[in-house]
Design an enzyme around this catalytic site. Sequence first.
Site, PDB file in Angstrom:
ATOM      1  N   ALA A   1       0.880  -1.353   0.177  1.00 44.02           N
ATOM      2  CA  ALA A   1       0.185  -0.085  -0.105  1.00 44.02           C
ATOM      3  C   ALA A   1       0.946   1.082   0.006  1.00 44.02           C
ATOM      4  O   ALA A   1       0.360   2.422  -0.073  1.00 44.02           O
ATOM      5  CB  ALA A   1      -0.719  -0.273   1.113  1.00 44.02           C
TER       6      ALA A   1
ATOM      7  N   SER B   1       8.606  -2.216   4.395  1.00 42.78           N
ATOM      8  CA  SER B   1       9.998  -2.765   4.265  1.00 42.78           C
ATOM      9  C   SER B   1      10.969  -1.909   5.333  1.00 42.78           C
ATOM     10  O   SER B   1      11.783  -2.372   6.074  1.00 42.78           O
ATOM     11  CB  SER B   1      10.405  -2.838   3.041  1.00 42.78           C
ATOM     12  OG  SER B   1      10.518  -1.478   2.415  1.00 42.78           O
TER      13      SER B   1
ATOM     14  N   ASP C   1      11.624   7.003   4.116  1.00 41.20           N
ATOM     15  CA  ASP C   1      10.831   5.780   5.035  1.00 41.20           C
ATOM     16  C   ASP C   1      11.694   5.493   6.214  1.00 41.20           C
ATOM     17  O   ASP C   1      10.984   5.306   7.254  1.00 41.20           O
ATOM     18  CB  ASP C   1      10.648   4.617   3.897  1.00 41.20           C
ATOM     19  CG  ASP C   1       9.871   5.110   2.502  1.00 41.20           C
ATOM     20  OD1 ASP C   1       9.372   6.415   2.807  1.00 41.20           O
ATOM     21  OD2 ASP C   1       9.847   4.383   1.536  1.00 41.20           O
TER      22      ASP C   1
END
Length: 386
Positions: free
Chosen positions: A126, A131, A175
């Site tokens: 999504a 990860s 991220d």
Amino acid sequence: MSELIQNVKTSFEQVLGYAPSHIIQAPGRVNLIGEHTDYNDGFVLPCAINYQTVVAAAKREDNIVRVVSVDYGNAVDEFDITQAITFQQDKMWANYIRGVVKCLLARGYSFTGADISVSGNVPQGAGLSSSAALEVVIGQTFKVLFNLEISQAEIALNGQQAENEFVGCNCGIMDQMISAEGRENHAMLLDCRSLETESVSMPEEMAVVIINSNKKRGLVDSEYNTRRQQCEEAARIFGVKALRDVTIEQFNEKVAELDEMVAKRARHVITENDRTVEAAQALRAHDMKRMGELMAESHASMRDDFEITVKEIDTLVEIVKEVIGDQGGVRMTGGGFGGCIVALVPPALVDDVKATVAAKYQAATGLKESIYVCQAKDGAGLVEVL
């Protein structure tokens, strides 16, 4: 998170035969604004969310790392950190963990192995960084177990290095950085060049609503690479290292010399950087009207200049906008060509948003959405010592 904690404890005890000593977590994230700016050395404004990857762990003294993956049927991976740590073709999930350990060792950190059980509820595929959460939680686990003198930023950089060099997937730093450094009720303004971060307070209780269009993402890699090349070409024409260094005034002076397509791509990145910095100010001032305008401009720019939205995503954005008006904001988030939208929604309107999307989205597109109502949460850390 309590269910995840129970799952990793139980699987640790069942598979490894004794009780773990520590529980550690790292969250997924959503980017509120600043899209395709990261590889142009620009700004992004993500927040960590209350979907996370959780580890139960205990240290070992024999240089063995054993990992149990709850989400893959308690599959086990085991390796010796004194031997070459190699890529496993048949166990993709294990490579993120092997890569993180290998990179930590290469950076000079010393430790003597660990037993680890891991599970996560960050929705995979999504675009919410399952990860990165895994890479960060493994780095955090070794920091906690062995009292490593490693900063949160370096845990993030180590995770990025593992993904780039060991797993072989090209990603920016956003991220991992937000997963490692997030703060509750705050977003994080990240300068992707200097890696400086700034905490930006959000209105408390403001819901971060993520809606997955469930549109299968085609062409993502090839289109992503094309966009990246177009941005690099624009930077070359302007004679700068990255589009981060071009102001909108400089762009307007030179726009006639650019190929039309390259000009559109560059304009998105240059204006998106400005919007992201301004959005941090608006959010800090709790000015949701301005924040909503900036998110709307960002979406229009991704749709018209960067051309990475699709009909389903545009439909979702319009449906949500009708409900929240100027009390919040909504835009596509992530790489594009499907994926998710993100909305900042006052708590009183969350149920309306869910009901309206349920009533209209599938009727318009034939697809059923998935909705995640989140809050901005703390980044990675120790949950409990058992």
